[in-house]
Enzyme design. Structure first.
Site, PDB file in Angstrom:
ATOM      1  N   LYS A 119     -21.250 -31.580 -10.527  1.00  0.00           N
ATOM      2  CA  LYS A 119     -22.177 -31.574  -9.335  1.00  0.00           C
ATOM      3  C   LYS A 119     -21.921 -32.668  -8.702  1.00  0.00           C
ATOM      4  CE  LYS A 119     -26.072 -32.509  -8.179  1.00  0.00           C
ATOM      5  NZ  LYS A 119     -27.502 -32.841  -8.384  1.00  0.00           N
ATOM      6  N   ASP A 137     -26.609 -27.208  -7.421  1.00  0.00           N
ATOM      7  CA  ASP A 137     -27.856 -27.864  -7.966  1.00  0.00           C
ATOM      8  C   ASP A 137     -28.842 -26.983  -8.179  1.00  0.00           C
ATOM      9  OD1 ASP A 137     -28.824 -26.952  -5.370  1.00  0.00           O
ATOM     10  OD2 ASP A 137     -29.402 -29.100  -4.718  1.00  0.00           O
TER      11      ASP A 137
END
Ligand code: SF4
Length: 211
Positions: A119, A137
């Protein structure tokens, strides 16, 4: 293109035409550090400490030589600040030693840095280097499921793969930001503002989430 995907993309862009990265930064190093600091805290809180932090330690070399306690003093208002202070110094040392002080722009190199997962790498690729990437997220994950772009039991990697398959590549960065804005300002985790939402007819929340 799929009419449903088309509709979602168009409505999200209509709702949030100016959606952008909320972490203030001037370069890849600042963004990477800000993303590391943002774990389990808000971008707003991170933005409150980074001006002082980057004035004192403007690059990987300066941060790699920083005293961890001094860094902790500057960032003490954010969650997990002790661990994060250690982590940003270790991370900066690695950037300094292995990449001559420059944050790398290749995914595998970014992900070889201590504490940098997929991420974080995706955020840096997209927002520092403008390389299409879809960072998933908590907001993106929730929105993807509610809008039926992913299944409720999909893990983060599956969600990322599905979003990348369904959304045209040139829109990945923009959709990432609009989905975050939508999650932050309308489709909240607990009390979403469904009355105002253009996606009521396709929303999966009632079906899959307990009230
Ligand atoms: S209808 Fe409500 S829960 Fe569903 S996507 Fe819209 S805001 Fe989110």
């Amino acid at each position: 293109m799929n009419p449903k995907i088309d509709f979602i993309i168009n409505e999200l862009i209509k709702l949030y035409p100016d959606a952008h990265c909320s972490l203030n930064h001037r370069n890849a190093f600042e963004l990477l550090i800000a993303v590391v600091l943002s774990a389990q805290t808000t971008d707003e809180r991170v933005n409150q400490v980074t001006p002082t932090l980057f004035a004192r330690y403007p690059d990987a070399l300066a941060m790699s030589l920083a005293n961890v306690d001094e860094v902790a003093k500057i960032i003490h208002s954010i969650g997990l600040y002790r661990n994060k202070s250690r982590n940003v110094v270790i991370l900066s040392k690695d950037i300094q030693e292995r990449f001559k002080g420059e944050v790398p722009s290749k995914r595998h190199e970014l992900m070889s840095l201590p504490g940098v997962g997929k991420k974080t790498a995706n955020v840096v690729l997209a927002d520092a280097f403008n390389i299409p990437a879809m960072a998933v997220d908590t907001h993106v994950s929730r929105i993807a499921k509610r809008l039926g772009l992913a299944k409720y039991d999909d893990d983060v990697l599956n969600i990322e793969a599905k979003l990348c398959r369904k959304i045209p590549r040139h829109l990945w960065i923009r959709m990432h930001h609009t989905m975050i804005y939508f999650g932050r300002y309308m489709c909240h985790s607990l009390n979403p503002n469904c009355n105002e939402c253009p996606f009521k007819h396709l929303c999966k929340r009632q079906k899959y989430e307990k009230k």
